[in-house]
Design an enzyme around this catalytic site. Structure first.
Site, short mmCIF file in Angstrom:
data_model
loop_
_atom_site.label_atom_id
_atom_site.label_comp_id
_atom_site.label_asym_id
_atom_site.label_seq_id
_atom_site.Cartn_x
_atom_site.Cartn_y
_atom_site.Cartn_z
N SER A 143 3.73 -11.45 -1.30
CA SER A 143 3.08 -12.28 -0.27
C SER A 143 1.85 -11.56 0.28
CB SER A 143 4.06 -12.62 0.85
OG SER A 143 4.59 -11.44 1.41
N ASN A 144 1.81 -10.23 0.19
CA ASN A 144 0.62 -9.51 0.65
C ASN A 144 0.37 -8.29 -0.25
OD1 ASN A 144 -1.61 -8.99 2.27
ND2 ASN A 144 -0.45 -7.74 3.73
N SER B 245 6.27 2.86 12.67
CA SER B 245 4.85 3.04 12.96
C SER B 245 4.65 3.72 14.30
CB SER B 245 4.18 1.66 12.99
OG SER B 245 2.92 1.75 13.57
N TYR C 284 3.92 -7.32 16.54
CA TYR C 284 4.14 -6.43 15.40
C TYR C 284 4.84 -5.15 15.86
CZ TYR C 284 3.08 -2.61 12.23
OH TYR C 284 3.20 -1.50 11.44
N ARG D 215 -12.42 -2.67 21.11
CA ARG D 215 -11.51 -3.70 20.58
C ARG D 215 -10.32 -3.80 21.53
NH1 ARG D 215 -9.01 -2.75 14.60
NH2 ARG D 215 -8.07 -0.99 15.70
N TYR E 89 0.82 -1.22 0.00
CA TYR E 89 0.00 0.00 0.00
C TYR E 89 0.86 1.27 0.00
CZ TYR E 89 -3.40 3.40 1.90
OH TYR E 89 -4.19 4.49 2.13
N ILE E 90 1.68 1.45 1.02
CA ILE E 90 2.48 2.69 1.07
C ILE E 90 3.64 2.59 0.09
CG2 ILE E 90 3.71 4.30 2.58
CD1 ILE E 90 2.12 3.14 4.93
N LYS F 79 2.27 -6.63 8.73
CA LYS F 79 1.76 -5.43 9.41
C LYS F 79 0.44 -5.59 10.16
CE LYS F 79 -0.60 -3.60 5.38
NZ LYS F 79 -0.88 -2.47 4.53
N LYS G 131 8.78 -3.67 15.09
CA LYS G 131 9.14 -2.36 14.52
C LYS G 131 10.12 -1.62 15.43
CE LYS G 131 7.12 -2.13 10.58
NZ LYS G 131 7.87 -1.91 9.34
N ASN H 270 -1.89 7.11 10.85
CA ASN H 270 -2.89 6.26 10.19
C ASN H 270 -3.03 6.62 8.70
OD1 ASN H 270 -3.55 6.43 13.19
ND2 ASN H 270 -4.90 4.78 12.55
N ASP I 64 12.23 -11.93 -2.08
CA ASP I 64 12.03 -11.74 -0.64
C ASP I 64 13.22 -10.93 -0.13
OD1 ASP I 64 12.11 -12.18 2.20
OD2 ASP I 64 10.87 -13.97 1.92
C1 UD1 Z 1 -3.96 -0.07 13.95
C2 UD1 Z 1 -3.04 -0.96 14.70
C3 UD1 Z 1 -1.68 -0.30 14.73
C4 UD1 Z 1 -1.17 -0.04 13.31
C5 UD1 Z 1 -2.21 0.84 12.60
C6 UD1 Z 1 -1.86 1.15 11.17
C7 UD1 Z 1 -4.45 -2.18 16.30
C8 UD1 Z 1 -4.83 -2.34 17.74
N1 UD1 Z 1 -3.57 -1.18 16.04
O1 UD1 Z 1 -4.02 1.16 14.63
O2 UD1 Z 1 -0.74 -1.09 15.42
O3 UD1 Z 1 0.07 0.62 13.34
O4 UD1 Z 1 -3.48 0.18 12.63
O5 UD1 Z 1 -2.07 0.06 10.34
O6 UD1 Z 1 -4.89 -2.93 15.45
N2 UD1 Z 1 -12.22 1.03 14.31
C9 UD1 Z 1 -13.57 0.73 14.36
N3 UD1 Z 1 -14.04 -0.27 13.56
C10 UD1 Z 1 -13.25 -0.98 12.71
C11 UD1 Z 1 -11.87 -0.66 12.65
C12 UD1 Z 1 -11.39 0.34 13.47
O7 UD1 Z 1 -14.33 1.35 15.12
O8 UD1 Z 1 -13.75 -1.88 12.02
C13 UD1 Z 1 -11.71 2.14 15.15
C14 UD1 Z 1 -10.64 1.73 16.13
O9 UD1 Z 1 -11.23 1.34 17.36
C15 UD1 Z 1 -9.82 3.02 16.24
C16 UD1 Z 1 -9.94 3.64 14.86
O10 UD1 Z 1 -11.09 3.06 14.26
O11 UD1 Z 1 -10.40 3.90 17.17
C17 UD1 Z 1 -8.74 3.37 13.96
O12 UD1 Z 1 -8.50 1.96 13.90
P1 UD1 Z 1 -7.42 1.35 12.89
O13 UD1 Z 1 -7.64 1.87 11.51
O14 UD1 Z 1 -7.45 -0.14 13.07
O15 UD1 Z 1 -6.05 1.96 13.38
P2 UD1 Z 1 -5.35 1.95 14.84
O16 UD1 Z 1 -6.17 1.25 15.84
O17 UD1 Z 1 -4.94 3.35 15.15
#
Ligand code: UD1
Length: 343
Positions: free
Chosen positions: A41-42, A131, A155, A297, A18-19, A91, A159, A184, A65
Site C-alpha cells: 500500500s506504500n 518512533s 500517528y 512548520r 523503507y526500513i 507513517k 505508536k 531520523n 495485510d
Molecule cells: C518527522 C515527523 C515525525 C516522524 C519523523 C520520521 C513531523 C512534524 N514529524 O520528524 O513524527 O517520526 O519525521 O519520519 O512531521 N525540514 C525542512 N524542510 C523540509 C522538511 C523538513 O526544513 O522540507 C526540517 C524540519 O523543520 C526539521 C528537520 O528538517 O527541523 C527534519 O524534518 P523531518 O525529516 O520531517 O523529520 P522530523 O520533523 O524530525
C-alpha cells in the site's frame, strides 16, 4: 556451504517499506531465513527483486495485510517462525491528522491482530518499530528512554498506544519485545540499488533535499531559521538506515539470548541542523541544493536528539556510519543518473 542460521525464520511485516527492506537485507546478509510480508500500500513492487539482486538469501515474499490474522497465523504456523519484526504501519504525521481512523486501524488493529496471531502460534519474540515521535519534544536533548512522553499527532499516539498494548502483553508473561524508537533514519544501501521509495510524496528532509538537488522539485523549503539552535534551523538526530537495520539484527540476538524485553532509542546521539546537513550534502556530492527560508512548520520543535547509551549497553549496538555516508548513499540512490536501475 549454507550460510543459513540454525533455528526458525524471522517474519518481517512491512518488509517492502523503507526500513523494512533494509532490515530484510541485513537479516539475509546475516544468514537468517526471512518471510517478508507486505501489502504494497506504500511500497514499490520491485523491492523483492532489488533485495534478491543484493543478497541471494533464503527469503519468501508474501503479499498480505498484517490485519489479515488468518493469513498471518497460517504463515507463522507453516514456516517455523521464531521471531517477528513488525514495521507494517502508516507513517505520515500530516496524513494522520486528516485520516486518524485509518491510522488507528492500520497501526493499532494491525498490531493487535499480529499479537493475537503470535499468541495462537506460540511465537513470543517481537521487535517493534516505534518512533522518537512518542517523546515530548519540548524537553532538553539528549532524550533518554525515561524522558517525558507526549504525542502531537494521531500517528504519534498510535505508536505510543501500540507500545503500551505490547507492554501489557509483555507484563502478562506471554511476550518478549524490544521496541526501537527511531530518531531520523536517512540514506540508502551503499549499492545505490535499494533506498526510500514510498508511494506517497516525501515530507521528510533528506528525500526532499534529494528532490531539490535533482531539480525534480522547487527549491527546498527550510522551515524556520529562528529556532534557539546554533544556526537557527531545526536540529535532529539523523541515523543511517543500514545502522537502523543492524539494530534490528542486534535486537533479535538480544531476544534469542533470553535477556527479556527493552525499549531503546536508535540514533547516533548527535544533533545536526538543517543547514549543517545541507552543507555536508553539498560537500559530499558536489551538488548545490537551492533553498528558500520559510515560516516554521506546525508541530516542529527546535531540537531533538537521542541519548543512545542504553542501546549500546543492552544490544552492543551503535551507529557506525556518519553524516557524510548518509548523504553519499542517499544521493547514489536518488540522483537521476544514479545506480538504481536494475539493468
Ligand atoms: C518527522 C515527523 C515525525 C516522524 C519523523 C520520521 C513531523 C512534524 N514529524 O520528524 O513524527 O517520526 O519525521 O519520519 O512531521 N525540514 C525542512 N524542510 C523540509 C522538511 C523538513 O526544513 O522540507 C526540517 C524540519 O523543520 C526539521 C528537520 O528538517 O527541523 C527534519 O524534518 P523531518 O525529516 O520531517 O523529520 P522530523 O520533523 O524530525
Amino acid at each position: 556451504m549454507s550460510l543459513r542460521k540454525p533455528g526458525g525464520a524471522v517474519l518481517v511485516t512491512g518488509a517492502a517499506g523503507y526500513i523494512g527492506s533494509h532490515t530484510v537485507l541485513a537479516l539475509l546478509r546475516e544468514g537468517h531465513a526471512v518471510i517478508a510480508l507486505d501489502d504494497y500500500s506504500n511500497a514499490q513492487r520491485d523491492v523483492p527483486t532489488r533485495v534478491a539482486r543484493l543478497c541471494a538469501g533464503d527469503v519468501q515474499w508474501v503479499e498480505a495485510d498484517v490485519r489479515d490474522q488468518a493469513t498471518v497465523e497460517a504463515v507463522l504456523a507453516s514456516q517455523g517462525v521464531e521471531a517477528v519484526i513488525h514495521f507494517a504501519a502508516r507513517k505520515s504525521v500530516e496524513e494522520s491528522c486528516r485520516l486518524p481512523l485509518a491510522y488507528y486501524d492500520s497501526n493499532l488493529i494491525g498490531t493487535l491482530r499480529l499479537l493475537a496471531a503470535m499468541e495462537v502460534s506460540g511465537v513470543r519474540r517481537l521487535v517493534f518499530s516505534s518512533s522518537a515521535t512518542v517523546y515530548d519534544a519540548s524537553q532538553p536533548s539528549p532524550v533518554t528512554e525515561t524522558g517525558r512522553l507526549s504525542c502531537a499527532s494521531p500517528y504519534g499516539r498510535s505508536k505510543l498506544m501500540a507500545e503500551q498494548i505490547i507492554s501489557d502483553v509483555v507484563n502478562s508473561g506471554r511476550l518478549d519485545c524490544v521496541a526501537l524508537r527511531y530518531f531520523n533514519p536517512v540514506g540508502a544501501d551503499a549499492s545505490g540499488k535499494l533506498g526510500e521509495d514510498a508511494a506517497t510524496p516525501p515530507s521528510n528532509l533528506m528525500p526532499r533535499i534529494c528532490l531539490a538537488a535533482a531539480g525534480k522539485s522547487d527549491p527546498l523549503q527550510i522551515f524556520g531559521n529562528d529556532y534557539d539552535t546554533p544556526d537557527g534551523t531545526g536540529v535532529r538526530d539523523y541515523v543511517h538506515v543500514a545502522d537502523v537495520a543492524d539494530a534490528h539484527v542486534a535486537a533479535l540476538r538480544y531476544l534469542a539470548a533470553g535477556h527479556g524485553s527493552a525499549m531503546l532509542n536508535i540514533g547516533t546521539g548527535c544533533g545536526t541542523s538543517v543547514l549543517q546537513l545541507l552543507r555536508t550534502f553539498t560537500e559530499v556530492t558536489g551538488v548545490d541544493v537551492p533553498y528558500t527560508i520559510e515560516a516554521r512548520r506546525q508541530g516542529d520543535v527546535a531540537s531533538l536528539f537521542a541519548d543512545v547509551s542504553e542501546a549500546r549497553r543492552m544490544l552492543d549496538w551503535s551507529a557506525r556510519r556518519g553524516l557524510a555516508e548518509m548523504c553519499a548513499d542517499a544521493w547514489r540512490w536518488a540522483r537521476p543518473d544514479g545506480d538504481r536501475a536494475l539493468g
